[in-house]
Design an enzyme around this catalytic site. Structure first.
Site, mmCIF file in Angstrom:
data_model
loop_
_atom_site.group_PDB
_atom_site.id
_atom_site.type_symbol
_atom_site.label_atom_id
_atom_site.label_comp_id
_atom_site.label_asym_id
_atom_site.label_seq_id
_atom_site.Cartn_x
_atom_site.Cartn_y
_atom_site.Cartn_z
ATOM 1 N N GLY A 17 0.824 -1.203 0.000
ATOM 2 C CA GLY A 17 0.000 0.000 0.000
ATOM 3 C C GLY A 17 0.858 1.252 0.000
ATOM 4 O O GLY A 17 0.537 2.256 0.648
ATOM 5 N N ALA A 18 1.961 1.226 -0.768
ATOM 6 C CA ALA A 18 2.996 2.254 -0.652
ATOM 7 C C ALA A 18 2.690 3.541 -1.407
ATOM 8 O O ALA A 18 3.405 4.531 -1.227
ATOM 9 C CB ALA A 18 4.337 1.694 -1.142
ATOM 10 N N SER A 20 -0.090 5.415 -1.292
ATOM 11 C CA SER A 20 -1.164 6.242 -0.733
ATOM 12 C C SER A 20 -1.055 6.336 0.778
ATOM 13 O O SER A 20 -0.614 5.395 1.448
ATOM 14 C CB SER A 20 -2.523 5.636 -1.107
ATOM 15 O OG SER A 20 -3.592 6.364 -0.524
ATOM 16 N N GLY A 21 -1.476 7.478 1.323
ATOM 17 C CA GLY A 21 -1.700 7.629 2.744
ATOM 18 C C GLY A 21 -0.536 7.248 3.627
ATOM 19 O O GLY A 21 0.602 7.702 3.443
ATOM 20 N N ILE A 22 -0.804 6.403 4.615
ATOM 21 C CA ILE A 22 0.200 5.988 5.589
ATOM 22 C C ILE A 22 1.370 5.275 4.909
ATOM 23 O O ILE A 22 2.531 5.498 5.246
ATOM 24 C CB ILE A 22 -0.443 5.084 6.658
ATOM 25 C CG1 ILE A 22 -1.416 5.899 7.520
ATOM 26 C CG2 ILE A 22 0.618 4.414 7.527
ATOM 27 C CD1 ILE A 22 -2.285 5.047 8.433
ATOM 28 N N SER A 149 -5.908 -0.873 13.705
ATOM 29 C CA SER A 149 -6.659 0.381 13.768
ATOM 30 C C SER A 149 -7.231 0.523 15.168
ATOM 31 O O SER A 149 -7.284 -0.446 15.937
ATOM 32 C CB SER A 149 -7.787 0.362 12.735
ATOM 33 O OG SER A 149 -8.706 1.418 12.943
ATOM 34 N N TYR A 162 -15.074 -3.146 7.975
ATOM 35 C CA TYR A 162 -13.689 -2.739 8.212
ATOM 36 C C TYR A 162 -13.313 -3.036 9.667
ATOM 37 O O TYR A 162 -12.219 -3.552 9.947
ATOM 38 C CB TYR A 162 -13.536 -1.253 7.905
ATOM 39 C CG TYR A 162 -12.147 -0.706 8.109
ATOM 40 C CD1 TYR A 162 -11.112 -1.007 7.223
ATOM 41 C CD2 TYR A 162 -11.869 0.139 9.190
ATOM 42 C CE1 TYR A 162 -9.838 -0.487 7.408
ATOM 43 C CE2 TYR A 162 -10.596 0.656 9.377
ATOM 44 C CZ TYR A 162 -9.587 0.348 8.488
ATOM 45 O OH TYR A 162 -8.328 0.864 8.671
#
Length: 340
Positions: A17-18, A20-22, A149, A162
């Site tokens: 997930g590199a 976007s975002g975190i 989370s 989620y």
């Protein structure tokens, strides 16, 4: 078997997930600190743009276009790391997507797709990393860092599936940690649990609301999570919360679950719905386009978390307690204002 971890500039990191975002914030910060990088996402064009950026920064990086829900593609990630850099030291399971709306309005196909990425992607990555890191003959250990989370501990309405996936990630991570310890594997396994982070997360989510989803305050910069993740890549930790609200909400759910239900229902349902029509970007069944770290929100965004700083540096424990208390106060204050 606890072994010291390498300094970041000596490590090779796999980050899913590199783009976007975190994940993007973590990639950029790791590059700045000299780590070698294996960056993973579904969108090839976004990966190409990211690798070009990393090249300009002087970072050693290779990209792998992969869907973490497919174990064969995850094996290809590990093989690329081995071929390019001789292996890896830390594997960060960050890829994830959400699904907004009432559970009764969501197609089963969407719910299963979320679990493929958010849960099975973590399972595939963790097991692949564990098999590689368990047989290292080095004096240093390796690290697996899973992104949970705040909803790993306390479910919220409108993101029920989620929440379920992140609960499952916590259960899997806790069980795998105990097994690796029993086997004497030289692996640190950390669960990082962020609160609301000002990323494109709601814009990339599947959406069954009549409006564009948003995130409730308090919000933090993605760099706050990136700092926590990279801290865990160098310092073995069981878990790490990002934001005092994450701890506060978990504490409230444990101590007064029915009260937490009422507060979450009254505060979280309206605060996850914007006044904008749906944008339709999405990222559930197809890759979200572009390289996008930070999104804009109507609420202030904090550049640091006293609670998380204290968690990384135990001498600041009093600040950590204060941060958790402030997190509960912010949540209960929201519910009180709504009643009036």
């Amino acid at each position: 078997m606890a072994l010291p971890l390498k300094r970041l500039e000596e490590q090779t990191l796999v980050i899913t997930g590199a783009t976007s975002g975190i994940g993007l914030a973590t990639t950029r910060l790791a590059a700045e600190r000299g780590a070698r990088l294996v960056v993973v996402a579904r969108d090839e064009s976004a990966l190409e743009a990211l690798v070009e950026e990393l090249d300009q920064r002087g970072a050693a990086a290779v990209a792998v276009a992969a869907d973490v829900g497919d174990p064969k593609q995850v094996r290809d990630i590990a093989q690329t790391a081995i071929h390019q850099f001789g292996g890896f030291d830390t594997w960060i399971n960050n890829a994830g997507v959400s699904l907004f709306g009432y559970l009764t309005d969501q197609p089963l196909e969407d719910q299963r797709r979320l679990f493929d990425t958010d849960f099975w992607g973590v399972v595939h990555g963790s097991l692949e990393a564990a098999r590689h890191l368990a047989v290292r003959a080095e004096p240093h250990g390796g690290a697996i860092i899973n992104l949970g989370s705040v909803v790993s501990d306390r479910a919220i309405p409108l993101q029920g599936m989620y929440s379920a996936a992140k609960h499952a990630v916590k259960g899997f991570t806790d069980a795998l940690r105990m097994e690796l310890e029993e086997l004497g594997a030289p692996i640190s396994l950390t669960l990082v649990k962020p609160g609301s982070i000002a990323t494109p997360f709601p814009h990339h989510a599947g959406n069954h609301l009549a409006v564009e989803p948003t995130l409730p305050p308090p919000l933090y910069e993605p760099s706050v999570v990136a700092e926590a993740i990279l801290h865990c890549a160098e310092h073995p930790r069981r878990d790490m919360r990002v934001g005092g609200a994450s701890k506060g909400i978990a504490m409230l759910g444990q101590l007064a679950p029915r009260l937490a239900d009422r507060i979450m229902r009254r505060s979280m349902i309206p605060r996850q719905q914007s006044n904008q029509p749906p944008h339709g970007i999405g990222g559930l069944h197809r890759p979200a386009p572009g390289v996008w770290q930070r999104a804009e929100f109507e609420h202030p965004v904090a550049r640091r978390s006293r609670y998380t700083q204290a968690a990384m540096h135990p001498a600041l424990t009093a600040s950590a307690i204060a941060g958790a208390v402030l997190g509960i106060a912010a949540l209960t204050g929201t519910a009180r204002r709504k009643r009036h």
